[in-house]
Design a protein around this motif. Structure first.
Motif, PDB file in Angstrom:
ATOM      1  N   HIS A  19       0.787  -1.106   0.033  1.00 16.67           N
ATOM      2  CA  HIS A  19       0.080   0.024  -0.005  1.00 16.67           C
ATOM      3  C   HIS A  19       0.857   1.249  -0.017  1.00 16.67           C
ATOM      4  O   HIS A  19       0.702   2.274  -0.694  1.00 16.67           O
ATOM      5  N   LEU A  20       1.903   1.377   0.961  1.00 21.07           N
ATOM      6  CA  LEU A  20       2.566   2.581   0.833  1.00 21.07           C
ATOM      7  C   LEU A  20       3.580   2.541  -0.338  1.00 21.07           C
ATOM      8  O   LEU A  20       3.678   3.696  -0.849  1.00 21.07           O
ATOM      9  N   LEU A  61       2.901   6.126  -2.013  1.00 19.53           N
ATOM     10  CA  LEU A  61       4.031   6.985  -1.758  1.00 19.53           C
ATOM     11  C   LEU A  61       4.997   7.226  -2.702  1.00 19.53           C
ATOM     12  O   LEU A  61       5.920   8.116  -2.786  1.00 19.53           O
ATOM     13  N   VAL A  62       5.198   6.019  -3.435  1.00 20.41           N
ATOM     14  CA  VAL A  62       6.341   5.808  -4.436  1.00 20.41           C
ATOM     15  C   VAL A  62       5.944   5.922  -5.879  1.00 20.41           C
ATOM     16  O   VAL A  62       6.723   6.801  -6.611  1.00 20.41           O
ATOM     17  N   VAL A  69       2.659  11.041  -3.501  1.00 17.14           N
ATOM     18  CA  VAL A  69       1.386  11.344  -2.863  1.00 17.14           C
ATOM     19  C   VAL A  69       0.549  12.328  -4.092  1.00 17.14           C
ATOM     20  O   VAL A  69      -0.529  12.693  -3.979  1.00 17.14           O
ATOM     21  N   SER A  70       1.394  12.877  -4.903  1.00 19.23           N
ATOM     22  CA  SER A  70       0.900  13.767  -5.588  1.00 19.23           C
ATOM     23  C   SER A  70      -0.161  13.443  -6.595  1.00 19.23           C
ATOM     24  O   SER A  70      -1.169  14.465  -6.939  1.00 19.23           O
ATOM     25  N   LYS A  71      -0.201  12.432  -6.908  1.00 21.80           N
ATOM     26  CA  LYS A  71      -1.322  11.621  -7.801  1.00 21.80           C
ATOM     27  C   LYS A  71      -2.661  11.478  -7.189  1.00 21.80           C
ATOM     28  O   LYS A  71      -3.550  11.220  -7.779  1.00 21.80           O
ATOM     29  N   VAL A  72      -2.602  11.360  -5.595  1.00 19.13           N
ATOM     30  CA  VAL A  72      -3.692  11.068  -4.847  1.00 19.13           C
ATOM     31  C   VAL A  72      -4.926  12.007  -5.028  1.00 19.13           C
ATOM     32  O   VAL A  72      -4.642  13.185  -4.662  1.00 19.13           O
ATOM     33  N   SER A  73      -6.099  11.380  -5.206  1.00 20.65           N
ATOM     34  CA  SER A  73      -7.251  12.388  -5.516  1.00 20.65           C
ATOM     35  C   SER A  73      -8.659  11.618  -5.594  1.00 20.65           C
ATOM     36  O   SER A  73      -8.590  10.439  -5.558  1.00 20.65           O
ATOM     37  N   PHE A  74      -9.698  12.114  -5.599  1.00 24.10           N
ATOM     38  CA  PHE A  74     -10.888  11.187  -5.576  1.00 24.10           C
ATOM     39  C   PHE A  74     -10.809  10.509  -6.776  1.00 24.10           C
ATOM     40  O   PHE A  74     -11.152   9.133  -6.792  1.00 24.10           O
ATOM     41  N   VAL A  78      -8.591   7.327  -6.381  1.00 23.19           N
ATOM     42  CA  VAL A  78      -9.434   6.466  -5.634  1.00 23.19           C
ATOM     43  C   VAL A  78     -10.549   5.750  -6.437  1.00 23.19           C
ATOM     44  O   VAL A  78     -10.955   4.205  -6.342  1.00 23.19           O
ATOM     45  N   PRO A  83     -16.263  14.625  -3.628  1.00 18.51           N
ATOM     46  CA  PRO A  83     -14.906  14.803  -4.182  1.00 18.51           C
ATOM     47  C   PRO A  83     -14.409  15.977  -3.714  1.00 18.51           C
ATOM     48  O   PRO A  83     -12.884  15.710  -3.507  1.00 18.51           O
ATOM     49  N   TYR A 127     -12.859  15.422  -0.165  1.00 14.21           N
ATOM     50  CA  TYR A 127     -11.864  14.647  -0.169  1.00 14.21           C
ATOM     51  C   TYR A 127     -10.706  14.995  -0.561  1.00 14.21           C
ATOM     52  O   TYR A 127      -9.427  15.223  -0.038  1.00 14.21           O
ATOM     53  N   ASP A 128     -10.652  15.924  -1.899  1.00 14.05           N
ATOM     54  CA  ASP A 128      -9.222  16.363  -2.288  1.00 14.05           C
ATOM     55  C   ASP A 128      -8.908  17.614  -1.699  1.00 14.05           C
ATOM     56  O   ASP A 128      -7.657  17.630  -1.435  1.00 14.05           O
ATOM     57  N   ILE A 181      -7.007  16.052   1.424  1.00 18.11           N
ATOM     58  CA  ILE A 181      -5.729  15.193   0.791  1.00 18.11           C
ATOM     59  C   ILE A 181      -4.767  16.123   0.286  1.00 18.11           C
ATOM     60  O   ILE A 181      -3.377  15.873   0.410  1.00 18.11           O
ATOM     61  N   LYS A 206      -0.170  16.574   0.864  1.00 12.99           N
ATOM     62  CA  LYS A 206       0.823  17.043  -0.122  1.00 12.99           C
ATOM     63  C   LYS A 206       1.663  18.286   0.304  1.00 12.99           C
ATOM     64  O   LYS A 206       2.601  18.643  -0.731  1.00 12.99           O
ATOM     65  N   PRO A 255      11.478   9.602  -3.724  1.00 13.12           N
ATOM     66  CA  PRO A 255      10.036   9.600  -4.055  1.00 13.12           C
ATOM     67  C   PRO A 255       9.040  10.119  -3.098  1.00 13.12           C
ATOM     68  O   PRO A 255       8.285  10.732  -3.419  1.00 13.12           O
ATOM     69  N   VAL A 256       9.457  10.030  -1.463  1.00 11.37           N
ATOM     70  CA  VAL A 256       8.549  10.840  -0.544  1.00 11.37           C
ATOM     71  C   VAL A 256       8.749  12.155  -0.430  1.00 11.37           C
ATOM     72  O   VAL A 256       7.958  12.771  -0.221  1.00 11.37           O
TER      73      VAL A 256
END
Ligand code: HEM
Ligand code: HEM
Lengths: 156, 126
Positions: A65-66, A70-71, A76-81, A84, B44, B47-48, B51, B55, B114-115
């Motif tokens: 999952h991490l 995250l990698v 994380v930049s790509k995480v959004s509604f 998901v 949405p 959530y955004d 989130i 970032k 990456p992080v």
């Protein structure tokens, strides 16, 4: 000269015989009617085993999952509604998240139960801390499960 | 107070302390995390917006800390399983702890870019 075997000496010394039998000593760990309720089952053994089995599964589930969140693919930049929605379109990732939710919550809750038992000394404090823990755990597991099963990509 | 009665264990005790602290940290994060994920059932935008906090540069460092905690707990957890179930586990517990720490350092180095790179980009310009 007369010799005596050890059994003879016990009989002679203690005076036990068929009419006056030696008292029965229970094996120390035998469970009797007087054993406190909390130790009549193998609950702690199963808890110990569960921590190890769930831990092994969680290595794959949580580290995977991490890695995804995250990698890979911009972190994380790509995480959004929308992200998901894409993932929960697949039953595979729904099942992954569901199993991870249940195992991590039960593993963590059982770990915290041990820690409360270790440090909270007063009976009352210990009782209420554990009630708080169980309430928060049940709430979180149910909420997370509901969210996975009722997810609606077209919500507004 | 009598002097010198405080038990200061060695590798075995400190790894146990670290395992306990990291376990609690990750468990508390998980409560928050299920709540933030539940916002997908609100809207949405909700959530955004939330989130977006994940970032920011400051939170990126906290995420690196979370990775550190999860990685140590996971690797040391496997060591605990080995101590309990492998017949030579107890004899090699110290070696296994140094292996855990070595693997941890390598994976943390690999996770740094990456992080954290997006945080540095935001803090010091592209
Ligand atoms: C900062 C690092 C993390 C990020 C960015 C992240 C991100 C996400 C995202 C985007 C989801 C939505 C579903 C999906 O895409 O799979 C999710 C769900 C989930 N994550 Fe994470 N995650 C992180 C760390 C963790 C950790 C360390 C754990 C375990 C201890 C965890 C456990 C879960 C669980 C159980 C769900 C399902 C939640 C639900 O049922 O509502 N996550 N995570
Ligand atoms: C990633 C894989 C994981 C592995 C291999 C693992 C392994 C273990 C093991 C073997 C124990 C028992 C230690 C003992 O009896 O002395 C344990 C305890 C614990 N774990 Fe995990 N675990 C993992 C993930 C997690 C997660 C995701 C959480 C949080 C939700 C967590 C929270 C805890 C807590 C709070 C304890 C109790 C610590 C104590 O009693 O000192 N673990 N873990």
């Amino acid at each position: 000269m007369q010799t005596m075997s050890s059994t003879d000496s016990i009989t002679v010394d203690e005076g036990y015989d068929a009419d006056n039998p030696a008292p029965v000593i229970e094996p120390p760990r035998a469970r009797t009617g007087k054993t406190p309720k909390a130790t009549r089952t193998n609950f702690e053994l199963y808890g110990w085993l569960f921590m190890r089995l769930s831990g092994i599964l969680l290595v794959v589930l949580v580290l995977g999952h991490l890695l995804i969140q995250l990698v890979l693919d911009g972190g994380v930049s790509k995480v959004s509604f929308a992200f998901v929605a894409g993932r929960w379109a697949s039953p595979f990732w729904m099942a992954w998240d569901l199993i991870m939710l249940w195992l991590a919550m039960l593993h963590g809750a059982n770990g915290l139960r041990t820690i409360i038992n270790d440090y909270a000394q007063r009976d009352n404090t210990r009782f209420w801390l554990k009630m708080l823990l169980y309430t928060a755990t049940v709430f979180t597991v149910l909420l997370g499960t509901l969210v996975i099963f009722t997810f609606d990509p077209n919500i507004t | 107070m009598p002097a010198g009665t405080l038990y200061r264990g060695r590798e075995g005790m400190w790894s146990w302390v670290a395992h306990r602290v990291t376990g609690v940290l990750v468990f508390f994060f998980l409560f928050v995390h299920v709540l933030d994920t539940a916002l997908v059932r609100v809207s949405p935008q909700a959530y955004d917006d939330t989130i977006a906090v994940y970032k920011t540069p400051l939170v990126a460092f906290m995420e690196y800390g979370l990775v550190a905690a999860v990685l140590f707990h996971a690797l040391n957890g496997l060591r605990v399983v080995a101590v309990d179930f492998w017949n030579k586990g107890a004899r090699y517990q110290k070696h296994m702890l140094y292996t855990v720490m070595g693997v941890w350092v390598v994976l943390m180095a690999g996770a740094a870019y990456p992080v954290l790179s997006h945080a540095f980009r935001e803090l010091f310009g592209s």
